[in-house]
Design a protein around this motif. Structure first.
Motif, PDB file in Angstrom:
ATOM      1  N   TYR A  11     -57.702 -20.867  -4.699  1.00 52.30           N
ATOM      2  CA  TYR A  11     -56.485 -19.965  -4.899  1.00 52.30           C
ATOM      3  C   TYR A  11     -56.668 -18.527  -5.373  1.00 52.30           C
ATOM      4  O   TYR A  11     -55.822 -17.649  -5.468  1.00 52.30           O
ATOM      5  CB  TYR A  11     -55.765 -20.633  -5.911  1.00 52.30           C
ATOM      6  N   GLU A  12     -57.998 -18.027  -4.888  1.00 50.08           N
ATOM      7  CA  GLU A  12     -58.517 -16.822  -5.512  1.00 50.08           C
ATOM      8  C   GLU A  12     -57.820 -16.421  -6.530  1.00 50.08           C
ATOM      9  O   GLU A  12     -57.482 -15.138  -6.891  1.00 50.08           O
ATOM     10  CB  GLU A  12     -58.017 -15.830  -4.338  1.00 50.08           C
ATOM     11  N   LEU A  13     -57.761 -17.393  -7.738  1.00 50.69           N
ATOM     12  CA  LEU A  13     -57.278 -16.996  -8.914  1.00 50.69           C
ATOM     13  C   LEU A  13     -58.317 -17.511  -9.978  1.00 50.69           C
ATOM     14  O   LEU A  13     -59.153 -18.313  -9.648  1.00 50.69           O
ATOM     15  CB  LEU A  13     -56.000 -17.580  -9.323  1.00 50.69           C
ATOM     16  N   CYS A  14     -58.208 -16.880 -11.223  1.00 50.49           N
ATOM     17  CA  CYS A  14     -58.966 -17.329 -12.371  1.00 50.49           C
ATOM     18  C   CYS A  14     -58.308 -17.898 -13.541  1.00 50.49           C
ATOM     19  O   CYS A  14     -56.984 -17.234 -13.468  1.00 50.49           O
ATOM     20  CB  CYS A  14     -60.035 -16.249 -12.680  1.00 50.49           C
ATOM     21  N   GLY A  15     -58.747 -18.670 -14.455  1.00 49.46           N
ATOM     22  CA  GLY A  15     -58.071 -18.955 -15.318  1.00 49.46           C
ATOM     23  C   GLY A  15     -58.744 -19.975 -16.480  1.00 49.46           C
ATOM     24  O   GLY A  15     -59.853 -20.510 -16.114  1.00 49.46           O
ATOM     25  N   ALA A  74     -59.041 -13.248  -8.853  1.00 46.68           N
ATOM     26  CA  ALA A  74     -60.223 -13.491  -8.714  1.00 46.68           C
ATOM     27  C   ALA A  74     -60.952 -12.369  -8.060  1.00 46.68           C
ATOM     28  O   ALA A  74     -60.387 -11.453  -7.257  1.00 46.68           O
ATOM     29  CB  ALA A  74     -60.934 -14.679  -7.944  1.00 46.68           C
ATOM     30  N   GLY A  75     -62.371 -12.079  -8.337  1.00 49.20           N
ATOM     31  CA  GLY A  75     -62.959 -10.892  -7.842  1.00 49.20           C
ATOM     32  C   GLY A  75     -62.505  -9.555  -8.310  1.00 49.20           C
ATOM     33  O   GLY A  75     -62.167  -9.510  -9.300  1.00 49.20           O
ATOM     34  N   LYS A  76     -62.505  -8.614  -7.320  1.00 46.76           N
ATOM     35  CA  LYS A  76     -62.048  -7.246  -7.620  1.00 46.76           C
ATOM     36  C   LYS A  76     -60.606  -7.081  -7.510  1.00 46.76           C
ATOM     37  O   LYS A  76     -60.091  -6.019  -7.889  1.00 46.76           O
ATOM     38  CB  LYS A  76     -62.604  -6.326  -6.768  1.00 46.76           C
ATOM     39  N   LYS A  77     -59.953  -7.993  -7.113  1.00 50.22           N
ATOM     40  CA  LYS A  77     -58.610  -8.026  -7.246  1.00 50.22           C
ATOM     41  C   LYS A  77     -57.898  -7.958  -8.352  1.00 50.22           C
ATOM     42  O   LYS A  77     -58.368  -8.704  -9.523  1.00 50.22           O
ATOM     43  CB  LYS A  77     -57.926  -9.315  -6.402  1.00 50.22           C
ATOM     44  N   THR A  78     -56.638  -7.300  -8.749  1.00 52.26           N
ATOM     45  CA  THR A  78     -56.183  -7.383 -10.012  1.00 52.26           C
ATOM     46  C   THR A  78     -54.501  -7.755  -9.600  1.00 52.26           C
ATOM     47  O   THR A  78     -53.782  -7.355  -8.689  1.00 52.26           O
ATOM     48  CB  THR A  78     -55.798  -5.861 -10.717  1.00 52.26           C
ATOM     49  N   LEU A  79     -53.681  -8.345 -10.862  1.00 50.75           N
ATOM     50  CA  LEU A  79     -52.296  -8.811 -10.654  1.00 50.75           C
ATOM     51  C   LEU A  79     -51.598  -7.871 -11.204  1.00 50.75           C
ATOM     52  O   LEU A  79     -52.126  -7.124 -12.155  1.00 50.75           O
ATOM     53  CB  LEU A  79     -52.346 -10.062 -11.358  1.00 50.75           C
ATOM     54  N   PRO A  80     -50.537  -7.596 -10.674  1.00 47.90           N
ATOM     55  CA  PRO A  80     -49.475  -6.412 -11.310  1.00 47.90           C
ATOM     56  C   PRO A  80     -49.237  -6.742 -12.681  1.00 47.90           C
ATOM     57  O   PRO A  80     -49.409  -8.110 -13.253  1.00 47.90           O
ATOM     58  CB  PRO A  80     -48.241  -6.542 -10.319  1.00 47.90           C
ATOM     59  N   LYS A  81     -49.246  -5.903 -13.547  1.00 43.98           N
ATOM     60  CA  LYS A  81     -49.193  -5.768 -14.993  1.00 43.98           C
ATOM     61  C   LYS A  81     -47.968  -6.958 -15.495  1.00 43.98           C
ATOM     62  O   LYS A  81     -48.092  -7.528 -16.346  1.00 43.98           O
ATOM     63  CB  LYS A  81     -49.206  -4.381 -15.802  1.00 43.98           C
ATOM     64  N   ASP A  82     -46.809  -6.688 -14.718  1.00 45.26           N
ATOM     65  CA  ASP A  82     -45.639  -7.474 -15.179  1.00 45.26           C
ATOM     66  C   ASP A  82     -45.538  -8.701 -14.479  1.00 45.26           C
ATOM     67  O   ASP A  82     -44.597  -9.317 -14.425  1.00 45.26           O
ATOM     68  CB  ASP A  82     -44.655  -6.816 -14.905  1.00 45.26           C
ATOM     69  N   SER A  83     -46.740  -9.083 -13.657  1.00 42.69           N
ATOM     70  CA  SER A  83     -46.623 -10.448 -12.896  1.00 42.69           C
ATOM     71  C   SER A  83     -47.876 -11.301 -13.235  1.00 42.69           C
ATOM     72  O   SER A  83     -48.473 -11.572 -12.297  1.00 42.69           O
ATOM     73  CB  SER A  83     -46.511 -10.152 -11.489  1.00 42.69           C
ATOM     74  N   ARG A  84     -48.210 -11.413 -14.316  1.00 44.29           N
ATOM     75  CA  ARG A  84     -49.428 -12.227 -14.804  1.00 44.29           C
ATOM     76  C   ARG A  84     -48.832 -13.808 -15.197  1.00 44.29           C
ATOM     77  O   ARG A  84     -48.153 -13.738 -16.491  1.00 44.29           O
ATOM     78  CB  ARG A  84     -50.097 -11.321 -15.985  1.00 44.29           C
ATOM     79  N   PRO A  85     -48.901 -14.584 -14.493  1.00 45.04           N
ATOM     80  CA  PRO A  85     -48.134 -15.831 -14.987  1.00 45.04           C
ATOM     81  C   PRO A  85     -48.835 -16.485 -16.238  1.00 45.04           C
ATOM     82  O   PRO A  85     -50.168 -16.140 -16.696  1.00 45.04           O
ATOM     83  CB  PRO A  85     -48.544 -16.742 -13.803  1.00 45.04           C
ATOM     84  N   ASP A  86     -48.068 -16.961 -16.859  1.00 43.88           N
ATOM     85  CA  ASP A  86     -48.683 -18.039 -18.113  1.00 43.88           C
ATOM     86  C   ASP A  86     -49.440 -19.101 -17.883  1.00 43.88           C
ATOM     87  O   ASP A  86     -50.028 -19.448 -18.596  1.00 43.88           O
ATOM     88  CB  ASP A  86     -47.350 -18.235 -18.885  1.00 43.88           C
ATOM     89  N   GLY A  87     -49.246 -19.681 -16.613  1.00 44.98           N
ATOM     90  CA  GLY A  87     -50.022 -20.926 -16.438  1.00 44.98           C
ATOM     91  C   GLY A  87     -50.033 -21.051 -14.782  1.00 44.98           C
ATOM     92  O   GLY A  87     -49.194 -20.453 -14.211  1.00 44.98           O
ATOM     93  N   LEU A  88     -50.890 -21.963 -14.695  1.00 47.90           N
ATOM     94  CA  LEU A  88     -50.936 -22.463 -12.988  1.00 47.90           C
ATOM     95  C   LEU A  88     -51.253 -24.144 -13.192  1.00 47.90           C
ATOM     96  O   LEU A  88     -52.017 -24.583 -13.956  1.00 47.90           O
ATOM     97  CB  LEU A  88     -51.985 -21.966 -12.484  1.00 47.90           C
ATOM     98  N   ILE A  89     -50.494 -24.751 -12.604  1.00 50.87           N
ATOM     99  CA  ILE A  89     -50.945 -26.377 -12.305  1.00 50.87           C
ATOM    100  C   ILE A  89     -51.258 -26.504 -10.977  1.00 50.87           C
ATOM    101  O   ILE A  89     -50.626 -26.029  -9.892  1.00 50.87           O
ATOM    102  CB  ILE A  89     -49.410 -26.951 -12.466  1.00 50.87           C
TER     103      ILE A  89
END
Length: 477
Positions: A11-15, A74-89
């Motif tokens: 998912y190219e995401l970290c958590g 993940a990596g060098k990508k960044t999520l928009p400041k107002d779109s950072r999810p609280d969680g991922l299932i």
């Protein structure tokens, strides 16, 4: 030392893995609530899978559920400041996976359309299949979101909503019904319930109606015409729907079974149609009505609020028995089910009759003294159904925003405990088979000389040489 986030495969995401005891600031109520809840979803298999199945997730027996918080790119990508999810299932079954972004609100924080659409865009960008929101807002079903988001915007992506009370109710039902096999997991789930039910968690049930409730009640009392385009009317209807969902959840926890708001298929498919119909009912008749589906109950438990009369009533209706020959014996049948009912003077019994005959009504205490009292307005006619009702007369007090929530919740639960659980559905007697006579001969024969009814010979009496092939009766044409 704070844990370093790790990549989430595919998912190219970290958590961070969701923690049952999160190390966050005491003021971070939202982070704590999400972490504790997702940790329970991950650790308590039966609870997590059942909860996720409510949003159509492919949580199968062999599936593995992983839950994360503090989601980042993940990596060098960044999520928009107002779109950072609280969680991922993430649910993994073999090589297949399904994921949902989780966004939660506690206390009085509100979900907004803009925020949800931002998460929809984010989910689509990272190949996530669904967005799940959690807040103190109620919805009749997880698929009915309290915030209206365009279906065109969603496309194939799914949007669901859980109220915190819904999650807590599901956990309580699992514990009460011994749905958790592992003792340690049952303990973890009990701790989740303890946390969510604490005042400091930021989780709350419904405690009052909006200010528009008092305004609309006042307009009705002064005979002012309500219009369907009135924003306050719409707000009251939405609050009513939230209230009935809250009542269903409280009902579920009280009886230990899942009680749902009984919606017709039209309203299940289209929540907007439900809103429109309820608005029309409020504007045209000044009433709000809902029905609750209770497992194994004789009928739906119905709730009606008349803003004009200041009355709130809970009632159930059952069909009258069709095997009685006298109207009075039908009354005896319904009275037999109400023997244990207390406060008979506050309970009304209605009899419905065929045709244009008016319904008859007497209080239960009067009916106990005189069975004929329910039949006096329809002499000789057989009742077709009985309705049993408890009514609460609030008068002008119906406009009190906080009081009405408690009054309605208590009325429905008390009605079911005192009346509803004792009612039974009439079941017709099944057809009876004639028994053999004392001589051992079939009752369908006359003097043993042959069948009384032609063509009823037992199969054993048919000769194999007969031209009729018995085996053909078991074959499809």
């Amino acid at each position: 030392m704070r844990e370093i986030t790790h990549p989430i495969d595919g998912y190219e995401l970290c958590g961070e893995s969701a923690r049952l005891i999160p190390v966050v600031a005491n003021s971070s109520h939202e982070q704590k609530a999400v972490s504790v809840t997702l940790a329970a979803v991950h650790a308590v298999e039966e609870f997590g899978k059942d909860l996720l199945r409510s949003v159509g997730a492919p949580a199968r027996k062999t599936s593995r559920i992983d839950c994360y918080t503090e989601i980042k790119a993940a990596g060098k990508k960044t999520l928009p400041k107002d779109s950072r999810p609280d969680g991922l299932i993430v649910i993994r079954t073999g090589k297949k996976s399904w994921a949902a972004i989780v966004e939660a609100k506690v206390r009085g924080q509100q979900l907004t359309e803009k925020q949800i659409t931002d998460y929809v865009d984010l989910a689509r960008a990272y190949n996530v299949q669904a967005v799940i929101t959690i807040s103190n807002d109620f919805a009749p079903r997880p698929s009915h979101h309290p915030v209206n988001v365009s279906k065109r915007k969603l496309g194939k992506l799914e949007l669901y909503h859980w109220s915190w009370t819904y999650i807590m109710t599901e956990a309580v039902l699992k514990i009460r019904n011994h749905g958790i096999a592992d003792r340690d997991q049952a303990y973890l789930l009990a701790e989740l319930v303890r946390y969510l039910s604490h005042d400091k968690s930021g989780i709350s049930g419904m405690d009052e109606m909006p200010s528009s409730w008092a305004s609309i009640c006042d307009s009705v009392r002064r005979d002012m015409r309500l219009t369907r385009s009135n924003a306050e009317v719409r707000e009251v209807v939405n609050a009513w729907q939230e209230l009935t969902r809250y009542v269903a959840l409280e009902f579920s926890m009280r009886i230990g079974r899942t009680v749902t708001v009984a919606l017709p298929s039209k309203h299940v498919k289209d929540p907007n149609a439900r809103e429109s119909d309820d608005i029309a009912k409020l504007c045209d008749h000044q009433i709000l009505e809902e029905h609750f589906e209770v497992p194994d109950a004789a009928a739906k438990v119905s709730l009606t609020t008349s803003l004009k009369a200041g009355h709130v009533s809970a009632w159930m209706e059952v069909k009258a028995p069709r095997d009685r020959k006298q109207p009075k014996s039908c009354v005896t049948w319904i009275l037999g089910q109400l023997k244990k009912v207390e406060g008979a003077e506050k309970v009304q019994v209605y009899a419905r009759f065929p045709g244009r005959t008016e319904n008859q009504c007497v209080s239960l205490d009067v009916l106990r003294e005189d069975k004929q009292s329910l039949l006096e307005g329809a002499p000789g006619k057989m009742p077709t159904a009985f309705a049993v009702q408890c009514e609460l007369n609030l008068g002008n007090g119906i406009s009190r925003r906080r009081k009405i929530v408690g009054e309605i919740t208590d009325l429905v639960l008390d009605f079911y405990v005192n009346v509803g659980q004792h009612l039974r559905t009439w079941i017709p007697t099944p057809p009876q088979v004639d028994r053999p006579n004392k001589a051992g001969k079939d009752a369908n024969t006359a003097g043993g000389s042959g069948p009384l009814i032609p063509g009823t010979e037992p199969l054993a009496s048919l000769s194999t040489s007969n031209s009729t092939d018995v085996s053909r009766f078991s074959q499809e044409p």
